[in-house]
Scaffold this motif. Structure first.
Motif, mmCIF file in Angstrom:
data_model
loop_
_atom_site.group_PDB
_atom_site.id
_atom_site.type_symbol
_atom_site.label_atom_id
_atom_site.label_comp_id
_atom_site.label_asym_id
_atom_site.label_seq_id
_atom_site.Cartn_x
_atom_site.Cartn_y
_atom_site.Cartn_z
ATOM 1 N N PHE A 54 7.407 8.480 -10.414
ATOM 2 C CA PHE A 54 8.046 8.408 -9.100
ATOM 3 C C PHE A 54 7.954 9.733 -8.334
ATOM 4 O O PHE A 54 8.579 9.888 -7.283
ATOM 5 N N GLY A 55 7.170 10.673 -8.855
ATOM 6 C CA GLY A 55 7.051 11.974 -8.209
ATOM 7 C C GLY A 55 6.504 11.910 -6.799
ATOM 8 O O GLY A 55 6.828 12.748 -5.947
ATOM 9 N N GLY A 56 5.664 10.910 -6.521
ATOM 10 C CA GLY A 56 5.091 10.775 -5.180
ATOM 11 C C GLY A 56 6.125 10.467 -4.119
ATOM 12 O O GLY A 56 5.935 10.794 -2.934
ATOM 13 N N MET A 100 0.830 -1.202 0.000
ATOM 14 C CA MET A 100 0.000 0.000 0.000
ATOM 15 C C MET A 100 0.870 1.260 0.000
ATOM 16 O O MET A 100 0.537 2.257 -0.636
ATOM 17 N N VAL A 101 1.982 1.213 0.727
ATOM 18 C CA VAL A 101 2.894 2.366 0.768
ATOM 19 C C VAL A 101 3.478 2.633 -0.626
ATOM 20 O O VAL A 101 3.451 3.768 -1.126
ATOM 21 N N VAL A 102 3.993 1.590 -1.256
ATOM 22 C CA VAL A 102 4.602 1.750 -2.578
ATOM 23 C C VAL A 102 3.552 2.155 -3.612
ATOM 24 O O VAL A 102 3.760 3.098 -4.402
ATOM 25 N N ILE A 103 2.418 1.456 -3.613
ATOM 26 C CA ILE A 103 1.367 1.753 -4.589
ATOM 27 C C ILE A 103 0.813 3.161 -4.377
ATOM 28 O O ILE A 103 0.496 3.869 -5.347
ATOM 29 N N GLY A 104 0.707 3.584 -3.116
ATOM 30 C CA GLY A 104 0.214 4.926 -2.840
ATOM 31 C C GLY A 104 1.113 5.991 -3.439
ATOM 32 O O GLY A 104 0.654 6.958 -4.067
ATOM 33 N N MET A 105 2.420 5.843 -3.261
ATOM 34 C CA MET A 105 3.365 6.811 -3.815
ATOM 35 C C MET A 105 3.357 6.787 -5.341
ATOM 36 O O MET A 105 3.416 7.837 -5.994
ATOM 37 N N LEU A 106 3.266 5.594 -5.930
ATOM 38 C CA LEU A 106 3.200 5.492 -7.381
ATOM 39 C C LEU A 106 1.901 6.095 -7.913
ATOM 40 O O LEU A 106 1.882 6.687 -9.005
ATOM 41 N N THR A 107 0.819 5.952 -7.150
ATOM 42 C CA THR A 107 -0.468 6.504 -7.570
ATOM 43 C C THR A 107 -0.412 8.018 -7.654
ATOM 44 O O THR A 107 -0.922 8.625 -8.612
ATOM 45 N N VAL A 108 0.206 8.646 -6.661
ATOM 46 C CA VAL A 108 0.361 10.107 -6.691
ATOM 47 C C VAL A 108 1.127 10.521 -7.947
ATOM 48 O O VAL A 108 0.709 11.425 -8.692
ATOM 49 N N GLY A 109 2.239 9.854 -8.203
ATOM 50 C CA GLY A 109 3.055 10.215 -9.357
ATOM 51 C C GLY A 109 2.338 9.985 -10.677
ATOM 52 O O GLY A 109 2.383 10.839 -11.577
ATOM 53 N N TYR A 110 1.641 8.845 -10.805
ATOM 54 C CA TYR A 110 1.014 8.548 -12.096
ATOM 55 C C TYR A 110 -0.204 9.431 -12.342
ATOM 56 O O TYR A 110 -0.451 9.846 -13.478
ATOM 57 N N LEU A 111 -0.973 9.728 -11.296
ATOM 58 C CA LEU A 111 -2.102 10.643 -11.479
ATOM 59 C C LEU A 111 -1.615 12.027 -11.916
ATOM 60 O O LEU A 111 -2.236 12.673 -12.775
ATOM 61 N N ARG A 112 -0.516 12.484 -11.350
ATOM 62 C CA ARG A 112 0.034 13.784 -11.764
ATOM 63 C C ARG A 112 0.575 13.718 -13.186
ATOM 64 O O ARG A 112 0.474 14.688 -13.941
#
Length: 304
Positions: A106-108, A77-89
Motif C-alpha cells: 500500500f506504499g503507493g 486503473m487508479v487502484v491498480i496503479g497505486m498497488l503496482t507502485v507499492g508491490y514493485l517497491r
C-alpha cells in the motif's frame, strides 16, 4: 537512462528469478500479493456494481456500453496503479536484501506524485497497445473487429450465444497479432514501470525507456513468451490431473471436499501468477536498465 540489449537466454533467467522470488521473504512477497488481490477484487466488485447501475438506467446502446466500461476501467486503473507502485517497491526491497513487509504493497497510496505518473503511464500504454491492435486487425482481420463489437453489444442484452456462434474468418491471424503486440508491450510496461516507480523517471521519459528497452530485447521477449506458453500448457495438464483427482475424492468422501480443496488451490494459483508476473517484470527491468548497479531510491526521495 541507457537501456541495454540482453541475449535471448536472458529470458530464462527472468523466469527463474520470478519463480524464486519469494525465497528470501515469502511472508512479504506472498502476503503483499494476497493484499493486492483482495484490494483489487473489492475495487472490482464496487465499480462493477456502479457500472451495472449506470447501464441499467442508461440503456443498452453503444454510448451506455462505453460509459459503463469507463466507470469500471478508470477507478480500477487508479487502484491498480497505486498497488503496482507499492508491490514493485516491495519486490525491489526483497531482491535487494532490504527489510520488507506485506503492508508495503500500500506504499503507493502514500506517494501520490509517483502513483499518478504510474497511473498515467498504464493508461497511456493501454491506449497505445489497443490502438496498435485495432490498427493491425483492421488491416489483416477486419471481420474480427466487427464480430467483437457485435459480441460486446450482445453481452449488454444477455444474448451472447448467437453472436459467439458466428465466428469470423481471420481469428488465427488476430490471435497471433495480439500475441506479438502483447509480447512487445510487456517489455515496454516492465521497463517503463520500473523506471517510473523505482527510479523516479517522468512519465514520458519512462515510456521512452520502455520502448527502447523492448525493441532492443525482442529476442528475449520472444523466448519469454514461448516460456509462458509452455508454462500454460504444463499448468493445464496439471489442472486436468488435479480436477480428476478431486472428482475421485468427491465421489468417495462428498461434494464438500471439492470446495475445501478447490478454493485454496485456485487462490494459490492466482497468487503465484501475481508473484511470477511481477517478478518477471522486475528482473527484466533490472537487467535491461542495469538496475543492479544503481542503488534503489527510497520512496521519500522520489519527486514528481
Amino acid at each position: 537512462m541507457t537501456t541495454r540489449a540482453m541475449g535471448p537466454l536472458a529470458a530464462l533467467g527472468w523466469l527463474k528469478n520470478a519463480v524464486n522470488l519469494g525465497r528470501n521473504n515469502p511472508k512479504a512477497v506472498f502476503g503483499g500479493a494476497a493484499l493486492l488481490l483482495v484490494t483489487a477484487v473489492v475495487a472490482t466488485l464496487a465499480v462493477g456494481l456502479l457500472s451495472g447501475l449506470v447501464a441499467a438506467f442508461a440503456g443498452s446502446g453503444t454510448g451506455a456500453m462505453f460509459a459503463a466500461m469507463l466507470l469500471v476501467l478508470v477507478p480500477l486503473m487508479v487502484v491498480i496503479g497505486m498497488l503496482t507502485v507499492g508491490y514493485l517497491r516491495l519486490v525491489d526491497a526483497v531482491e535487494s536484501g532490504r527489510p520488507a513487509r506485506a503492508l508495503d504493497v500500500f506504499g503507493g497510496f502514500g506517494d501520490l506524485p509517483t502513483s499518478l505518473r504510474v497511473i498515467g503511464l498504464m493508461i497511456l500504454i493501454a491506449v497505445l497497445q489497443n490502438l496498435l491492435i485495432f490498427g493491425v486487425l483492421s488491416v489483416f482481420a477486419a471481420g474480427v473487429l466487427e464480430w467483437y463489437m457485435q459480441t460486446m453489444q450482445a453481452s449488454m442484452t444477455g444474448d451472447v450465444t448467437a453472436a459467439m456462434a458466428q465466428m469470423p474468418a481471420g481469428l488465427g491471424t488476430a490471435y497471433l497479432a495480439m500475441m506479438v503486440v502483447g509480447m512487445v508491450f510487456f517489455g515496454v510496461q516492465a521497463v517503463a514501470l520500473g523506471q517510473v516507480a523505482l527510479r523516479g523517471r517522468g512519465l514520458f521519459a519512462g515510456l521512452g525507456d520502455g520502448f527502447a528497452g523492448a525493441f532492443k530485447n525482442l529476442l528475449p521477449l520472444l523466448v519469454l513468451t514461448l516460456g509462458y506458453i509452455v508454462g500454460l500448457v504444463l499448468l493445464g495438464i496439471l489442472a486436468v490431473l488435479l480436477v480428476t483427482l478431486v472428482g475421485v475424492l468427491m465421489k468417495a468422501v462428498g461434494a464438500w471436499l471439492g470446495f475445501v480443496i478447490a478454493v485454496p488451490l485456485y487462490l494459490a494459483f492466482v497468487l503465484a501468477l501475481i508473484v511470477v508476473g511481477f517478478g518477471a517484470m522486475y528482473h527484466l527491468w533490472r537487467d535491461v536498465c542495469s538496475g543492479r548497479e544503481t542503488p534503489a531510491m527510497p520512496a521519500d526521495a522520489l519527486t514528481a
